[in-house]
Design an enzyme around this catalytic site. Sequence first.
Site, PDB file in Angstrom:
ATOM      1  N   HIS A 153       6.787   5.833   1.701  1.00 53.94           N
ATOM      2  CA  HIS A 153       7.628   4.728   1.207  1.00 53.94           C
ATOM      3  C   HIS A 153       8.528   5.210   0.073  1.00 53.94           C
ATOM      4  CE1 HIS A 153       4.026   2.392   2.703  1.00 53.94           C
ATOM      5  NE2 HIS A 153       5.001   1.792   3.343  1.00 53.94           N
ATOM      6  N   LYS A 213       8.874   7.977  11.350  1.00 54.42           N
ATOM      7  CA  LYS A 213       7.507   7.996  11.898  1.00 54.42           C
ATOM      8  C   LYS A 213       7.305   6.829  12.861  1.00 54.42           C
ATOM      9  CE  LYS A 213       2.720   7.660  10.681  1.00 54.42           C
ATOM     10  NZ  LYS A 213       2.678   6.216  10.995  1.00 54.42           N
ATOM     11  N   LEU A 216       1.967  10.717   6.598  1.00 48.87           N
ATOM     12  CA  LEU A 216       1.497   9.665   5.693  1.00 48.87           C
ATOM     13  C   LEU A 216       1.580   8.297   6.374  1.00 48.87           C
ATOM     14  CD1 LEU A 216       2.882  10.686   2.202  1.00 48.87           C
ATOM     15  CD2 LEU A 216       0.684  11.148   3.247  1.00 48.87           C
ATOM     16  N   SER A 226      -0.178   4.086   5.713  1.00 53.16           N
ATOM     17  CA  SER A 226      -1.080   3.233   4.915  1.00 53.16           C
ATOM     18  C   SER A 226      -2.457   3.175   5.555  1.00 53.16           C
ATOM     19  CB  SER A 226      -0.509   1.822   4.803  1.00 53.16           C
ATOM     20  OG  SER A 226       0.756   1.886   4.196  1.00 53.16           O
ATOM     21  N   GLN A 230       3.748   8.156  -0.552  1.00 51.48           N
ATOM     22  CA  GLN A 230       4.925   9.028  -0.682  1.00 51.48           C
ATOM     23  C   GLN A 230       5.968   8.784   0.412  1.00 51.48           C
ATOM     24  OE1 GLN A 230       5.821  11.176  -3.089  1.00 51.48           O
ATOM     25  NE2 GLN A 230       3.987  10.687  -4.267  1.00 51.48           N
ATOM     26  N   GLY A 271      11.473   4.459   8.246  1.00 47.91           N
ATOM     27  CA  GLY A 271      10.941   5.795   8.498  1.00 47.91           C
ATOM     28  C   GLY A 271      11.011   6.188   9.970  1.00 47.91           C
ATOM     29  N   ALA A 291       0.869  -1.185   0.000  1.00 43.25           N
ATOM     30  CA  ALA A 291       0.000   0.000   0.000  1.00 43.25           C
ATOM     31  C   ALA A 291       0.909   1.239   0.000  1.00 43.25           C
ATOM     32  CB  ALA A 291      -0.961  -0.001   1.177  1.00 43.25           C
TER      33      ALA A 291
END
Length: 273
Positions: A34, A146, A181, A183, A32, A144, A29
């Site tokens: 990724h 995040k 961002l 998924s 941006q 990431g 899924a």
Amino acid sequence: MKIIRDAKSLKSERAAMEGSVGFVPTMGALHQGHLSLIRKAREENDHLIVSIFVNPTQFLPGEDLDKYPRREEADRKICELAGVDTLFMPEIGELYHDDEVKLKAPSYLGYILEGHRRPGHFDGVVQVVMKLFGLVQPTRAYFGKKDAQQLRILQKMQEDFFLPLTIVPVDTVREEDGLALSSRNVYLSPDERRRALSISRALKRASKMVMAGERSAKRIKETMMETMDEIDVEYVEIVDRNFRPLEEIKLQKSIVLVAAKVGETRLIDNLWL
Ligand code: PAF
């Protein structure tokens, strides 16, 4: 771009690669966020391998394993356009075996915050990432910021097992309005999406407070909680790079972490100070 679905073929493909190999493990899924990992990996390495595997062992019973977004065709095109050399998309039986050796996430880092809410989640993450590292033998692997706690645990795994690779952290990518961002953003209704924006707004307020000289974690957390009054905040925590809670912000050494439920969707976000 080569698409490989079995472990044996990936091993022989990898063995034929000379020079550096960048690796971006994903659950598909692709968005941006990724893509920024993939682009960085493309720039920094001779070869680029991306994996797409929705890893069942990192989902707890009752979590969204079955409804986790799967978009094989679109993901394939994205990888192709981004210059991926090899896309590895295994079935579960290619990666997992009967009665296998199990890795465990660290007992502190793996069981606080995200690990406390999702006990066993990081055990599944280290298990699958170790398998993927064994197959891909990357020079550099990209994750990431995040998923800050996942990133730290994987750095620890690399250090603790002396793995001959570099873990490369990559900044979070946001929508123009600030939403990080993920998924899982596709689950949000328009109203939930509007309410979810309070997470990045709270982090921005935290950042402004710190820039204005505030150092008290308590006062920053209180202000953030006020900002997120329309969502179910699970935790707001300010920690050092080893995830020990801080009372005073230390510049270049702190991370502000948020987890919240917006409707049925669980979101996380953070700010590296
Ligand atoms: O961050 C993710 O998407 C997953 O946790 C990972 C690292 C691909 C392991 O399944």
